[in-house]
Design a protein around this motif. Sequence first.
Motif, PDB file in Angstrom:
ATOM      1  N   THR A   3       0.935  -0.923  -0.112  1.00  0.00           N
ATOM      2  CA  THR A   3       0.012  -0.071   0.181  1.00  0.00           C
ATOM      3  C   THR A   3       1.054   1.307   0.020  1.00  0.00           C
ATOM      4  OG1 THR A   3      -1.732  -1.284   1.014  1.00  0.00           O
ATOM      5  CG2 THR A   3      -1.788   1.250   1.275  1.00  0.00           C
ATOM      6  N   SER A  27       1.501  -2.383   4.390  1.00  0.00           N
ATOM      7  CA  SER A  27       0.566  -3.131   3.735  1.00  0.00           C
ATOM      8  C   SER A  27      -0.822  -2.533   4.347  1.00  0.00           C
ATOM      9  CB  SER A  27       0.812  -4.643   3.920  1.00  0.00           C
ATOM     10  OG  SER A  27       1.780  -5.003   3.408  1.00  0.00           O
ATOM     11  N   ALA A  28      -2.024  -3.163   3.413  1.00  0.00           N
ATOM     12  CA  ALA A  28      -3.291  -2.801   3.923  1.00  0.00           C
ATOM     13  C   ALA A  28      -3.502  -3.640   5.176  1.00  0.00           C
ATOM     14  CB  ALA A  28      -4.350  -3.071   2.897  1.00  0.00           C
ATOM     15  N   ALA A  29      -4.451  -3.066   6.071  1.00  0.00           N
ATOM     16  CA  ALA A  29      -4.954  -3.781   7.094  1.00  0.00           C
ATOM     17  C   ALA A  29      -3.734  -3.846   8.497  1.00  0.00           C
ATOM     18  CB  ALA A  29      -5.660  -5.146   6.946  1.00  0.00           C
ATOM     19  N   GLU A  30      -2.954  -3.089   8.143  1.00  0.00           N
ATOM     20  CA  GLU A  30      -1.710  -2.675   9.399  1.00  0.00           C
ATOM     21  C   GLU A  30      -2.139  -1.574  10.341  1.00  0.00           C
ATOM     22  OE1 GLU A  30       2.626  -4.103   8.738  1.00  0.00           O
ATOM     23  OE2 GLU A  30       2.061  -2.856   7.110  1.00  0.00           O
ATOM     24  N   ARG A  63       0.411   2.652  -3.504  1.00  0.00           N
ATOM     25  CA  ARG A  63      -0.028   1.604  -4.523  1.00  0.00           C
ATOM     26  C   ARG A  63       0.748   1.523  -5.636  1.00  0.00           C
ATOM     27  NH1 ARG A  63      -5.484   3.430  -2.273  1.00  0.00           N
ATOM     28  NH2 ARG A  63      -5.982   4.241  -4.290  1.00  0.00           N
ATOM     29  N   LYS A 154      -8.050   4.877   2.628  1.00  0.00           N
ATOM     30  CA  LYS A 154      -7.474   3.491   2.896  1.00  0.00           C
ATOM     31  C   LYS A 154      -6.291   3.713   3.552  1.00  0.00           C
ATOM     32  CE  LYS A 154     -10.845   1.114   1.244  1.00  0.00           C
ATOM     33  NZ  LYS A 154     -11.496   0.416   2.311  1.00  0.00           N
ATOM     34  N   GLU A 180     -10.278   0.359  12.055  1.00  0.00           N
ATOM     35  CA  GLU A 180     -10.365   0.796  10.739  1.00  0.00           C
ATOM     36  C   GLU A 180      -9.199  -0.237  10.033  1.00  0.00           C
ATOM     37  OE1 GLU A 180     -11.739   3.492   8.839  1.00  0.00           O
ATOM     38  OE2 GLU A 180     -13.177   2.842  10.854  1.00  0.00           O
ATOM     39  N   ARG A 183     -10.964  -3.250   8.837  1.00  0.00           N
ATOM     40  CA  ARG A 183     -11.665  -3.183   7.720  1.00  0.00           C
ATOM     41  C   ARG A 183     -11.018  -2.896   6.664  1.00  0.00           C
ATOM     42  NH1 ARG A 183     -15.712  -0.657  11.513  1.00  0.00           N
ATOM     43  NH2 ARG A 183     -14.529   1.367  11.567  1.00  0.00           N
ATOM     44  N   GLY A 184      -9.392  -3.081   6.737  1.00  0.00           N
ATOM     45  CA  GLY A 184      -8.637  -3.116   5.479  1.00  0.00           C
ATOM     46  C   GLY A 184      -7.767  -1.858   5.435  1.00  0.00           C
TER      47      GLY A 184
END
Length: 253
Positions: A3, A27-30, A63, A154, A180, A183-184
């Motif tokens: 991300t 990364s996402a969801a960290e 991204r 995001k 949050e 949730r990604g």
Amino acid sequence: MSTLTLDKVSVSLAGRTVLSNINLEFSAAECVGILGPNGSGKSTLMRAIAGLIPHDSGAIYIRGKTLAAWPRSDLSRALSYLPQGGQIHWPLSVRNVVALGRLPHARSASDDQAIVRAMDACDISQFADRPVTSLSGGERARVLLARALASEAKILLADEPFAQLDPNHQLHAMEVLQAEAVRGALIIVVLHDLSIAARHCSRVVLLANGSVAADGPPADTLTSGNLRKTFCIDAFISEHAGAPVILPVKRRA
């Protein structure tokens, strides 16, 4: 694809190197805690990621696309930034301040839902119609956090968001940020409370003298040795109800 990536990023301010050769990948969801002593470059790191100050060398990718390649309108939807010590000077209603988080988006039916969700999450719905200038400092801090959440970006960068909050609301705000991440979203938060970082972050980055001193799970980064080298303190490290507790107990020369 990560991300967010910082590749050999260095930043100077007023002719002084503040960050040097920073290599980080998120990364996402960290939910990532950024910790370090005063002057170690934490806020500068956040402002550089947000594109508010230039970096001298290296590259920042969101991204897979360099920060410079992002149109500001697109970046404002992808990334939300809550600065340290945010101020509110106009007597707008709390609801209208939170609604400012929706400005990057074209007006849509989802706006009201996002605003209500953010106010509920930060426990400020009861203040919705009050002028924000009538609230206490801690209550205003929760309004600003809600504004950042309302963007539904995001990537959320929060620089010391708990400085004016009482212990109950510190824990609550950290739970909101964790949710949050679940949730990604990628959450990056500058903290000074070692126990909150250890208990609530999935990862901790320690900065010292403008460089990364340690990076990894809290148990691997917030060790006695690292705290001694980074903060010049001895700390009591234990656990309560299966979660770590870290208490600074002594300064070291």
